[in-house]
Design an enzyme around this catalytic site. Structure first.
Site, PDB file in Angstrom:
ATOM      1  N   ASP A   1      -5.258   7.247  -1.478  1.00 28.70           N
ATOM      2  CA  ASP A   1      -6.109   6.384  -0.667  1.00 28.70           C
ATOM      3  C   ASP A   1      -7.511   6.373  -1.239  1.00 28.70           C
ATOM      4  O   ASP A   1      -8.006   7.400  -1.712  1.00 28.70           O
ATOM      5  CB  ASP A   1      -6.174   6.909   0.780  1.00 28.70           C
ATOM      6  CG  ASP A   1      -4.899   6.612   1.545  1.00 28.70           C
ATOM      7  OD1 ASP A   1      -4.502   5.438   1.585  1.00 28.70           O
ATOM      8  OD2 ASP A   1      -4.310   7.559   2.093  1.00 28.70           O
TER       9      ASP A   1
ATOM     10  N   HIS B   1       1.454   4.455  -2.858  1.00 26.72           N
ATOM     11  CA  HIS B   1       1.443   5.928  -2.814  1.00 26.72           C
ATOM     12  C   HIS B   1       2.620   6.499  -3.594  1.00 26.72           C
ATOM     13  O   HIS B   1       2.470   7.468  -4.340  1.00 26.72           O
ATOM     14  CB  HIS B   1       1.500   6.421  -1.366  1.00 26.72           C
ATOM     15  CG  HIS B   1       0.211   6.248  -0.618  1.00 26.72           C
ATOM     16  ND1 HIS B   1      -1.001   6.638  -1.129  1.00 26.72           N
ATOM     17  CD2 HIS B   1      -0.056   5.731   0.608  1.00 26.72           C
ATOM     18  CE1 HIS B   1      -1.959   6.372  -0.242  1.00 26.72           C
ATOM     19  NE2 HIS B   1      -1.414   5.815   0.817  1.00 26.72           N
TER      20      HIS B   1
ATOM     21  N   HIS C   1       0.838  -1.204   0.000  1.00 29.42           N
ATOM     22  CA  HIS C   1       0.000   0.000   0.000  1.00 29.42           C
ATOM     23  C   HIS C   1       0.877   1.260   0.000  1.00 29.42           C
ATOM     24  O   HIS C   1       0.637   2.190  -0.781  1.00 29.42           O
ATOM     25  CB  HIS C   1      -0.908  -0.034   1.239  1.00 29.42           C
ATOM     26  CG  HIS C   1      -1.754   1.181   1.443  1.00 29.42           C
ATOM     27  ND1 HIS C   1      -3.095   1.213   1.131  1.00 29.42           N
ATOM     28  CD2 HIS C   1      -1.457   2.423   1.939  1.00 29.42           C
ATOM     29  CE1 HIS C   1      -3.581   2.413   1.417  1.00 29.42           C
ATOM     30  NE2 HIS C   1      -2.602   3.167   1.916  1.00 29.42           N
ATOM     31  N   GLU C   2       1.872   1.291   0.866  1.00 22.78           N
ATOM     32  CA  GLU C   2       2.718   2.496   0.948  1.00 22.78           C
ATOM     33  C   GLU C   2       3.529   2.671  -0.339  1.00 22.78           C
ATOM     34  O   GLU C   2       3.679   3.795  -0.833  1.00 22.78           O
ATOM     35  CB  GLU C   2       3.609   2.444   2.191  1.00 22.78           C
ATOM     36  CG  GLU C   2       2.858   2.321   3.528  1.00 22.78           C
ATOM     37  CD  GLU C   2       1.794   3.391   3.778  1.00 22.78           C
ATOM     38  OE1 GLU C   2       1.913   4.509   3.259  1.00 22.78           O
ATOM     39  OE2 GLU C   2       0.807   3.081   4.497  1.00 22.78           O
TER      40      GLU C   2
HETATM   41 ZN   LIG Z   1      -2.605   5.172   2.280  1.00 18.87          ZN
END
Ligand SMILES: [Zn+2]
Length: 178
Positions: A124, A118, A114-115
């Site tokens: 998000d 980014h 997830h990171e």
């Molecule tokens: Zn996030």
């Protein structure tokens, strides 16, 4: 012409044919982003796992451990806070593997992927769906999906492709594992 020379020529022709065939349509080389996980403490392996997940899902960008003497695009840290990413530009920034989410039971490879998401330009999206990587902690804590869905993967491919369909990432953008 000797029988032997004919055989050699035939072999050369076959070799040439194979070479030409393999050289077919030129695709752009993926952009390489180097990450430094040396300060990710106990999470170094899971950071590598997050990178591998993206490498298996997208073609236009590759996340690789930074070689000695090279400046990394991405720095990864660990601390006791919530996981979060500070993006400086598309493909560049730093993120934290936060123990607060790990201790609450969130799946570590999902946090790492997830990171990285980014850094690769994804925001998000709190859909609550485990199938979405960027739904973060809005999905149940029991969610063990660490893979981007096809839309997330194609967005990243577009971000690093030659088309103009890129997601704009502003300097200093901040996201957490929401
Ligand atoms: Zn996030």
């Amino acid at each position: 012409m000797s029988r032997r020379l004919l055989a050699v020529l035939a072999a050369l022709a076959t070799f040439a044919g194979i070479t030409v065939g393999a050289a077919a349509p030129a695709t752009a080389a993926p952009r390489i982003l180097y990450y430094d996980a040396s300060q990710a403490q106990e999470f170094r392996a899971v950071v590598d796992q997050g990178a591998s997940i993206w490498n298996s899902r997208v073609a236009n960008v590759r996340l690789q451990p930074v070689p000695a003497g090279r400046t990394p695009n991405i720095l990864v840290y660990a601390d006791n806070g919530w996981p979060r990413t500070y993006t400086t530009s598309l493909g560049n920034g730093r993120w934290y593997m936060g123990r607060q989410a790990v201790n609450q039971g969130y799946y570590k490879p999902r946090i790492a992927a997830h990171e990285f998401g980014h850094i690769l330009g994804l925001p998000d999206r709190r859909t609550g769906l485990c199938a979405d990587l960027m739904s973060g902690s809005s999905a149940p804590v029991s969610c063990t999906n660490a893979n981007p869905n096809s839309r997330e993967a194609s967005t990243v491919n577009a971000n690093f492709g030659s088309s103009s369909a890129r997601v704009l990432v502003s300097v200093g953008e901040f996201h957490d594992f929401q």
